[in-house]
Scaffold this motif. Structure first.
Motif, mmCIF file in Angstrom:
data_model
loop_
_atom_site.group_PDB
_atom_site.id
_atom_site.type_symbol
_atom_site.label_atom_id
_atom_site.label_comp_id
_atom_site.label_asym_id
_atom_site.label_seq_id
_atom_site.Cartn_x
_atom_site.Cartn_y
_atom_site.Cartn_z
ATOM 1 N N ALA A 1 -35.738 -28.706 -8.600
ATOM 2 C CA ALA A 1 -35.035 -29.156 -7.498
ATOM 3 C C ALA A 1 -35.382 -28.032 -6.446
ATOM 4 C CB ALA A 1 -33.370 -29.130 -7.773
ATOM 5 N N GLU A 2 -35.177 -26.969 -6.765
ATOM 6 C CA GLU A 2 -35.464 -25.812 -5.695
ATOM 7 C C GLU A 2 -37.143 -25.993 -5.206
ATOM 8 O OE1 GLU A 2 -33.845 -25.382 -8.486
ATOM 9 O OE2 GLU A 2 -32.070 -24.234 -7.978
ATOM 10 N N LEU A 3 -37.836 -26.167 -6.329
ATOM 11 C CA LEU A 3 -39.432 -26.138 -5.859
ATOM 12 C C LEU A 3 -39.653 -27.404 -4.951
ATOM 13 C CD1 LEU A 3 -42.398 -25.477 -6.315
ATOM 14 C CD2 LEU A 3 -42.423 -26.634 -8.382
ATOM 15 N N GLU A 4 -39.091 -28.567 -5.309
ATOM 16 C CA GLU A 4 -39.294 -29.783 -4.808
ATOM 17 C C GLU A 4 -38.662 -29.640 -3.303
ATOM 18 O OE1 GLU A 4 -37.127 -34.210 -4.513
ATOM 19 O OE2 GLU A 4 -37.734 -33.450 -6.368
ATOM 20 N N ARG A 5 -37.631 -29.020 -2.964
ATOM 21 C CA ARG A 5 -37.074 -28.909 -1.649
ATOM 22 C C ARG A 5 -37.992 -27.853 -0.914
ATOM 23 N NH1 ARG A 5 -31.779 -28.842 -4.068
ATOM 24 N NH2 ARG A 5 -31.889 -26.579 -4.386
ATOM 25 N N HIS A 6 -38.436 -26.787 -1.507
ATOM 26 C CA HIS A 6 -39.601 -26.059 -0.592
ATOM 27 C C HIS A 6 -40.593 -26.792 -0.399
ATOM 28 C CE1 HIS A 6 -41.151 -22.125 0.476
ATOM 29 N NE2 HIS A 6 -42.402 -22.836 -0.319
ATOM 30 N N LEU A 7 -41.365 -27.308 -1.359
ATOM 31 C CA LEU A 7 -42.641 -28.091 -1.002
ATOM 32 C C LEU A 7 -42.316 -29.204 0.161
ATOM 33 C CD1 LEU A 7 -44.363 -28.366 -4.356
ATOM 34 C CD2 LEU A 7 -44.657 -26.811 -2.784
ATOM 35 N N ALA A 8 -41.018 -29.683 0.199
ATOM 36 C CA ALA A 8 -40.976 -30.628 1.097
ATOM 37 C C ALA A 8 -40.989 -30.182 2.583
ATOM 38 C CB ALA A 8 -39.659 -31.540 1.046
ATOM 39 N N GLY A 9 -40.693 -28.890 2.555
ATOM 40 C CA GLY A 9 -40.487 -28.290 4.037
ATOM 41 C C GLY A 9 -41.901 -27.451 4.395
#
Length: 354
Positions: free
Chosen positions: A22-30
């Motif tokens: 979840a943390e990785l997904e949020r980071h990549l989305a930004g």
């Protein structure tokens, strides 16, 4: 080992891969333009150093490389350097994946990491290339030799790699570095290593011109075209620097100095029956492509075996501490004694034909 789960399933917990998707997904989305989740992670098995994952989303097919968790040796697992050199080589005669994003913030997934494009092709862990057609195996090795010569011909200053490594005293610094690594990661007494630490400084060859040195140029770090016998990407740049081309030549030449049960080498194999070339063939192809094969000496092979022995000892140490990237790390670590013994025998046995 393979890990596959979505961020929605994860909910931010730490799964077997060691970080929350979840943390990785949020980071990549930004950080990555047009990136959208959810993501799926798949651990790429076989790596002994920096853990590597396929990252798949509705919009992107990426590869993530990160440092291993826990304490690591100084200068080891430098994913920032991997990212820098591959970005510098973009558009050169040496094909590499396109770098998408580097993250030095360890709070996102626990360590620094970078993501790059995912390429289509074939990667072979075994130097026998058993899964490739017999009639194409020699051509694949020739392509590897030619690719290595192309790498060593790159104008590294023009590529923006000033400061990436010191162009002078390469082998002197390398012997000192791997001697320090041995001191820091040794798990047992190996008299052969101690003899090599004495022998190598007494036999330094004349320095060659400074080139990019990949540091781990071997069959397992090359991606071949899906159907053709040619290299389409050079992978795993963790150990790269500015140095001496013969370090790469010797490292690849270990293919013929090690047995199939020693990291997938060819020693003792019937090369002709399997459509595989000899070490002399490889050196000839490298030279014909512009590489200075005439500089290759016994010292370079001894050094390559010594370096491998120390690397494997480091893998054993990480396995003992629970930080290795592969479930087979403990077994592979035992190979350090084999390579140390072979290096000492070669060093003490005098010159031998290539």
């Amino acid at each position: 080992m393979t890990v596959a789960m979505t961020a929605q399933e994860d909910g931010g917990a730490l799964p077997a891969n060691g970080f929350g998707t979840a943390e990785l997904e949020r980071h990549l989305a930004g950080a990555v333009p047009s990136f959208q989740g959810p993501i799926t992670l798949e651990r790429i098995s076989g790596g002994q150093s920096n853990p590597t994952f396929f990252v798949t989303s509705p919009t992107h097919r990426l590869v993530l490389r990160k440092q291993p968790g826990g304490t690591v040796l100084p200068s080891a697992h430098a994913v920032d350097r991997e990212h820098r050199i591959q970005d510098a080589l973009r558009g050169s005669d040496v094909p590499v994946p396109h770098m998408v994003h580097f993250c030095g913030d360890a709070s996102v997934i626990g360590t620094p990491f970078y993501v790059m494009e995912r390429l289509d092709g074939r990667v072979f862990a075994d130097c026998r290339l058993a899964e490739a057609p017999r009639e194409e195996r020699a051509a694949m090795y020739r392509s590897a030799a030619e690719m290595l010569a192309r790498l060593h011909a790159v104008d590294w200053r023009a590529a923006g790699l000033d400061g990436y490594g010191r162009p002078d005293g390469y082998f002197e610094r390398q012997v000192a570095r791997w001697t320090r690594q041995w001191t820091q990661s040794r798990t047992r007494d190996l008299p052969e290593i101690e003899r090599l630490i004495e022998w190598l400084p007494q036999h330094f060859p004349a320095a060659g011109p400074a080139t990019i040195a990949h540091g781990d140029f071997r069959i397992g770090n090359l991606m071949f075209h899906p159907t053709e016998p040619r290299v389409v990407a050079v992978l795993d740049w963790e150990l790269s620097t500015i140095g001496d081309a013969m370090a790469d030549v010797a490292h690849f030449a270990l293919t013929w100095e090690t047995r199939p049960d020693e990291y997938g080498g060819l020693l003792g194999e019937d090369l002709a029956a399997q459509g595989l070339p000899s070490q002399a063939d490889f050196l000839s192809w490298y030279g014909a492509a512009g590489g200075r094969a005439e500089r290759f000496t016994r010292f370079h092979t001894v050094f390559a075996l010594f370096r491998f022995a120390v690397i494997f000892e480091g893998i054993a140490d990480r396995a003992r501490n629970g930080n290795a990237a592969s479930a087979e790390a403990a077994e592979v670590g035992r190979l350090s004694a084999n390579f140390a013994r072979r290096a000492a025998e070669l060093a003490e046995g005098g010159a031998r034909p290539l």
